[in-house]
Design an enzyme around this catalytic site. Structure first.
Site, PDB file in Angstrom:
ATOM      1  N   GLU A 126      -0.374 -28.132 126.351  1.00 43.96           N
ATOM      2  CA  GLU A 126      -0.862 -29.065 127.379  1.00 43.96           C
ATOM      3  C   GLU A 126      -2.152 -28.486 128.008  1.00 43.96           C
ATOM      4  O   GLU A 126      -2.271 -27.274 128.193  1.00 43.96           O
ATOM      5  CB  GLU A 126       0.242 -29.163 128.449  1.00 43.96           C
ATOM      6  CG  GLU A 126      -0.047 -29.995 129.658  1.00 43.96           C
ATOM      7  CD  GLU A 126       1.113 -29.906 130.688  1.00 43.96           C
ATOM      8  OE1 GLU A 126       1.988 -29.012 130.564  1.00 43.96           O
ATOM      9  OE2 GLU A 126       1.113 -30.741 131.610  1.00 43.96           O
ATOM     10  N   LYS A 182       0.668 -38.368 130.187  1.00 42.48           N
ATOM     11  CA  LYS A 182       1.945 -37.806 130.674  1.00 42.48           C
ATOM     12  C   LYS A 182       2.612 -38.733 131.692  1.00 42.48           C
ATOM     13  O   LYS A 182       2.027 -39.073 132.718  1.00 42.48           O
ATOM     14  CB  LYS A 182       1.679 -36.439 131.278  1.00 42.48           C
ATOM     15  CG  LYS A 182       2.925 -35.666 131.668  1.00 42.48           C
ATOM     16  CD  LYS A 182       2.535 -34.262 132.158  1.00 42.48           C
ATOM     17  CE  LYS A 182       3.724 -33.395 132.466  1.00 42.48           C
ATOM     18  NZ  LYS A 182       3.309 -32.036 132.881  1.00 42.48           N
ATOM     19  N   CYS A 227       5.358 -31.627 128.193  1.00 44.67           N
ATOM     20  CA  CYS A 227       5.983 -30.666 129.103  1.00 44.67           C
ATOM     21  C   CYS A 227       7.128 -31.260 129.923  1.00 44.67           C
ATOM     22  O   CYS A 227       8.167 -31.585 129.378  1.00 44.67           O
ATOM     23  CB  CYS A 227       4.902 -30.049 129.980  1.00 44.67           C
ATOM     24  SG  CYS A 227       5.427 -28.452 130.664  1.00 44.67           S
TER      25      CYS A 227
HETATM   26  C1  ACM Z   1       4.780 -28.888 133.395  1.00 50.03           C
HETATM   27  O1  ACM Z   1       5.071 -30.077 133.256  1.00 50.03           O
HETATM   28  N1  ACM Z   1       3.562 -28.455 133.101  1.00 50.03           N
HETATM   29  C2  ACM Z   1       5.777 -27.909 133.838  1.00 50.03           C
END
Ligand code: ACM
Length: 265
Positions: A38, A109, A144
């Protein structure tokens, strides 16, 4: 089919250096699919939208274009996290770059973690799967913290993913317990590319815990890193083996679902 995840420590704000690194890995690793962490071109611990915006670039921008060039030229599928600018918004995104450029996509995301809420807009791409008929693989992407929501991997599973890729900057110790379950309950391969190292801003330090890995569709660890190393992990996968969701003569994990009894709100 060869699948790789790359674990490394991006340097905060050093976009050229970080991009140079992932371009080099993308050229050199002899795999069909390569997954990077990420926000791997910028680093992670932004404190405000103004700051994340100052490092963001569009999906049509130069970082994605240079990675797309390698993808198309070397016939590799490349997935990497970047700060994506779209008008006045900035998203925590992952580019999924297919050798046939028209199939490339961007995932934004869905679930924002901690101070990401101050720095990024909530993703609006939703979950989707890229169906690569030429290489016979269906790839779903999440990022993530999405791992904490079983709905994310379930959505990708139901959309037909054979492989879920998860560019990450993970900080809590619990996630490696959960990923094998997500692989088993959807019968999919799962690839987590995490970063390591620390970042400090405003007297607060976050530590990223590596342990990138690839899990098989029965939840087994196929390959996994330690916490701190910069390394490339590679394994062979057989995507078509994920498609029969039965595990005995009678049961089928998707066919047996009773969605009319599930609570989604
Ligand atoms: C995250 O979502 N970077 C922990």
């Amino acid at each position: 089919m060869k699948l790789s995840v790359v674990q490394f420590t991006p340097k905060f704000g050093m976009k050229n250096e970080n991009l140079g690194k992932i371009l080099k890995y993308s050229s050199e690793i002899e795999s069909d699919i390569i997954v990077f962490p990420e926000l791997c071109t910028t680093g992670y611990f932004f404190q405000s939208k103004e700051e994340s915006m100052s490092y963001a670039e569009e999906f049509e921008g130069p970082a994605v274009a240079s990675m797309q060039e390698i993808s198309s030229r070397t016939e590799k599928i490349l997935i990497f996290g970047f700060a994506e600018r779209d008008g006045d918004d900035v998203y925590n995104s992952a580019a999924i770059l297919m050798p046939e450029e028209e199939k490339s996509g961007v995932y934004r995301k869905t679930h924002l973690f901690y101070k990401e809420r101050y720095c990024f807009a909530e993703g609006n791409s939703g979950y989707f799967v890229i169906d690569d008929k030429k290489r016979d693989i269906k790839i779903g992407t999440m990022i993530c913290y999405d791992w904490r929501f079983p709905e994310a991997s379930r959505s990708l599973g139901l959309l037909g993913a054979d492989l879920i890729v998860c560019p990450s900057n993970l900080v809590t110790p619990v996630w490696p317990k959960v990923i094998p379950a997500r692989a088993i309950e959807n019968k999919v391969y799962f690839a987590v590319a995490n970063r390591c190292g620390t970042e400090t801003a405003r007297d607060e330090t976050v530590k990223f815990n590596g342990q990138s890995g690839i899990w098989g569709y029965n939840g087994e660890i196929m390959t996994q890193a330690e916490q701190e190393d910069e390394l490339v992990l590679t394994t062979e996968i057989e995507p078509s083996k994920t498609r029969d969701k039965s595990f005995n003569d009678i049961n089928d994990i998707f066919g047996d679902r009773r969605p009319e009894y599930y609570i989604t709100k």
